[in-house]
Design a protein around this motif. Structure first.
Motif, mmCIF file in Angstrom:
data_model
loop_
_atom_site.group_PDB
_atom_site.id
_atom_site.type_symbol
_atom_site.label_atom_id
_atom_site.label_comp_id
_atom_site.label_asym_id
_atom_site.label_seq_id
_atom_site.Cartn_x
_atom_site.Cartn_y
_atom_site.Cartn_z
ATOM 1 N N VAL A 1 -22.285 1.622 -78.451
ATOM 2 C CA VAL A 1 -21.215 2.258 -77.984
ATOM 3 C C VAL A 1 -21.810 2.636 -76.457
ATOM 4 O O VAL A 1 -22.823 3.654 -76.638
ATOM 5 C CB VAL A 1 -20.893 3.711 -78.794
ATOM 6 C CG1 VAL A 1 -19.680 4.253 -77.990
ATOM 7 C CG2 VAL A 1 -20.353 3.047 -80.158
ATOM 8 N N PHE A 2 -20.959 2.200 -75.452
ATOM 9 C CA PHE A 2 -21.371 2.880 -74.185
ATOM 10 C C PHE A 2 -20.310 3.604 -73.906
ATOM 11 O O PHE A 2 -18.950 3.361 -73.947
ATOM 12 C CB PHE A 2 -21.384 1.482 -73.388
ATOM 13 C CG PHE A 2 -22.705 0.873 -73.022
ATOM 14 C CD1 PHE A 2 -23.747 1.134 -72.406
ATOM 15 C CD2 PHE A 2 -22.796 -0.084 -74.179
ATOM 16 C CE1 PHE A 2 -24.941 0.650 -72.290
ATOM 17 C CE2 PHE A 2 -24.074 -0.764 -74.098
ATOM 18 C CZ PHE A 2 -25.115 -0.387 -73.308
ATOM 19 N N ILE B 1 -24.958 7.575 -74.008
ATOM 20 C CA ILE B 1 -24.253 8.577 -73.530
ATOM 21 C C ILE B 1 -24.939 8.815 -71.796
ATOM 22 O O ILE B 1 -24.011 8.859 -70.901
ATOM 23 C CB ILE B 1 -24.360 9.827 -74.021
ATOM 24 C CG1 ILE B 1 -23.364 9.805 -75.561
ATOM 25 C CG2 ILE B 1 -23.460 11.136 -73.102
ATOM 26 C CD1 ILE B 1 -23.443 10.660 -76.255
ATOM 27 N N LYS B 2 -26.030 9.061 -71.654
ATOM 28 C CA LYS B 2 -26.820 9.341 -70.608
ATOM 29 C C LYS B 2 -27.432 7.938 -70.028
ATOM 30 O O LYS B 2 -28.038 7.019 -71.003
ATOM 31 C CB LYS B 2 -27.812 10.241 -70.824
ATOM 32 C CG LYS B 2 -27.285 11.658 -71.383
ATOM 33 C CD LYS B 2 -28.438 12.531 -71.312
ATOM 34 C CE LYS B 2 -29.690 12.251 -71.981
ATOM 35 N NZ LYS B 2 -29.410 12.394 -73.674
ATOM 36 N N SER C 1 -27.110 -0.268 -67.763
ATOM 37 C CA SER C 1 -28.002 -0.911 -68.704
ATOM 38 C C SER C 1 -27.271 -2.058 -69.634
ATOM 39 O O SER C 1 -27.807 -2.934 -70.354
ATOM 40 C CB SER C 1 -28.642 0.248 -69.722
ATOM 41 O OG SER C 1 -27.698 0.653 -70.225
ATOM 42 N N LEU C 2 -25.816 -1.973 -69.596
ATOM 43 C CA LEU C 2 -25.213 -2.709 -70.435
ATOM 44 C C LEU C 2 -25.198 -4.153 -69.738
ATOM 45 O O LEU C 2 -25.321 -5.159 -70.263
ATOM 46 C CB LEU C 2 -23.435 -2.437 -70.437
ATOM 47 C CG LEU C 2 -22.652 -3.215 -70.958
ATOM 48 C CD1 LEU C 2 -22.934 -3.951 -72.242
ATOM 49 C CD2 LEU C 2 -21.248 -2.465 -71.023
ATOM 50 N N TYR C 3 -25.162 -4.201 -68.413
ATOM 51 C CA TYR C 3 -25.317 -5.305 -67.600
ATOM 52 C C TYR C 3 -26.663 -5.995 -67.777
ATOM 53 O O TYR C 3 -26.718 -7.218 -68.133
ATOM 54 C CB TYR C 3 -24.992 -5.110 -66.080
ATOM 55 C CG TYR C 3 -24.785 -6.509 -65.202
ATOM 56 C CD1 TYR C 3 -24.260 -7.640 -66.017
ATOM 57 C CD2 TYR C 3 -25.221 -6.344 -64.030
ATOM 58 C CE1 TYR C 3 -23.909 -8.794 -65.332
ATOM 59 C CE2 TYR C 3 -25.221 -7.745 -63.363
ATOM 60 C CZ TYR C 3 -24.781 -8.806 -63.803
ATOM 61 O OH TYR C 3 -24.529 -9.948 -63.198
ATOM 62 N N THR D 1 -15.413 -4.996 -77.183
ATOM 63 C CA THR D 1 -14.087 -4.363 -77.357
ATOM 64 C C THR D 1 -14.077 -2.789 -76.953
ATOM 65 O O THR D 1 -15.119 -2.306 -76.586
ATOM 66 C CB THR D 1 -13.658 -4.604 -78.863
ATOM 67 O OG1 THR D 1 -12.258 -4.152 -78.707
ATOM 68 C CG2 THR D 1 -14.478 -3.894 -79.796
ATOM 69 N N THR D 2 -12.836 -2.174 -77.208
ATOM 70 C CA THR D 2 -13.076 -0.666 -77.102
ATOM 71 C C THR D 2 -12.137 -0.169 -78.099
ATOM 72 O O THR D 2 -11.401 -0.919 -78.958
ATOM 73 C CB THR D 2 -12.411 -0.442 -75.591
ATOM 74 O OG1 THR D 2 -12.520 0.733 -75.467
ATOM 75 C CG2 THR D 2 -10.877 -0.856 -75.347
ATOM 76 N N ASP D 3 -12.100 1.364 -78.129
ATOM 77 C CA ASP D 3 -11.299 1.661 -79.408
ATOM 78 C C ASP D 3 -9.951 2.338 -78.860
ATOM 79 O O ASP D 3 -9.195 2.314 -79.564
ATOM 80 C CB ASP D 3 -12.134 2.910 -79.912
ATOM 81 C CG ASP D 3 -12.583 3.963 -78.766
ATOM 82 O OD1 ASP D 3 -12.494 3.581 -77.582
ATOM 83 O OD2 ASP D 3 -12.789 5.166 -79.061
ATOM 84 N N HIS D 4 -9.695 2.292 -77.434
ATOM 85 C CA HIS D 4 -8.603 2.622 -76.947
ATOM 86 C C HIS D 4 -8.527 2.425 -75.682
ATOM 87 O O HIS D 4 -9.427 2.455 -74.748
ATOM 88 C CB HIS D 4 -7.974 4.129 -77.355
ATOM 89 C CG HIS D 4 -8.896 5.061 -76.652
ATOM 90 N ND1 HIS D 4 -8.812 5.419 -75.494
ATOM 91 C CD2 HIS D 4 -10.033 5.957 -77.116
ATOM 92 C CE1 HIS D 4 -9.991 6.288 -75.198
ATOM 93 N NE2 HIS D 4 -10.469 6.894 -76.152
#
Length: 250
Positions: free
Chosen positions: A88-89, A64-65, A127-129, A145-148
């Motif tokens: 989860v990002f 989240i942060k 940080s994902l990259y 992927t994503t949820d929506h």
């Protein structure tokens, strides 16, 4: 509904929302409950792995942060000891909500192109990259992927509900919904959509295309505030069709 509360819980549980509520009532937070709706994703994921008889060492992390992301990358070697890691990002979802609430973000992202540009800028410094660059040198498979999705809403649609009706602009769940049914996906039998209901008379209404629900009270203020914001919860293709990417090192 294409909201995190339904879509991401369903993704991790491997179950439709109605089946989560029936099979794991202690892990489902209903529309009438004020608690956070995504507090039990890790438990749902672990029960899903157990249900599928996958005896794997797994982890769940929610970023989240920025500090959460740094802790994740600092700990990545420990994650490599697991068979499966779910991460989860939350940035893109948070950006969507911030654009609705903050005028500054609206100025920075006035349209879809600018919205994508901000997301790309975040990703290139995230940080994902950093995590993906690290994993590119390891023998692992990464699924993204994503949820929506989300849609830029432009046209108001009048609806009336009681005080217990949820606040989402793209779907409504409640007992006393009043609106013109033309142009809205509507059901008085949530079971057919595999959705749990708060009581026997709960109905669901979903916005199509680029409509958003607005109450008659303070209608003009409401419409002006939410027009051209990015929302989710409805049944447009932009919200319902999500990307799924598998990555493997070269």
């Amino acid at each position: 509904p294409t909201t995190t509360a339904y879509a991401r819980n369903a993704l991790f549980a491997g179950l439709m929302p109605l089946d989560i509520a029936r099979n794991h009532p202690d892990l489902w937070v209903g529309e009438d409950d004020e608690d956070g709706k995504n507090l039990y994703e890790e438990q749902l994921l672990m029960k899903n792995l157990e249900k599928e008889r996958l005896n794997v060492k797994a982890s769940y992390n929610k970023i989240i942060k920025a500090s959460d992301g740094k802790n994740l990358t600092d700990n990545v070697k420990n994650l490599m000891k697991n068979d499966f890691n779910a991460i989860v990002f939350n940035f893109v979802d948070m950006l969507s909500h911030a654009r609705t609430d903050m005028q500054m973000i609206r100025e920075l992202a006035p349209d879809e192109s600018a919205y994508r540009s901000i997301t790309k800028s975040w990703f290139s410094h995230s940080s994902l990259y950093d995590l993906l660059r690290y994993l590119s040198g390891k023998d692992v498979k990464v699924v993204i992927t994503t949820d929506h999705g989300t849609i830029r809403v432009k046209k108001p649609y009048k609806i009336v509900g009681d005080r217990n009706t949820n606040t989402n602009l793209r779907y409504k769940a409640g007992r006393n919904l009043a609106f013109e049914e033309k142009g809205v996906l509507f059901t008085r039998d949530p079971d057919e959509f595999r959705l749990p209901k708060v009581n026997v008379s709960t109905a669901f209404a979903f916005a199509r295309e680029d409509f958003f629900f607005a109450y008659p009270n303070n209608y003009n203020y409401y419409v002006n505030f939410y027009k051209d914001t990015f929302q989710h919860g409805g049944v447009s293709m932009e919200e319902m069709i999500v990307p799924l990417v598998e990555l493997e090192p070269k």
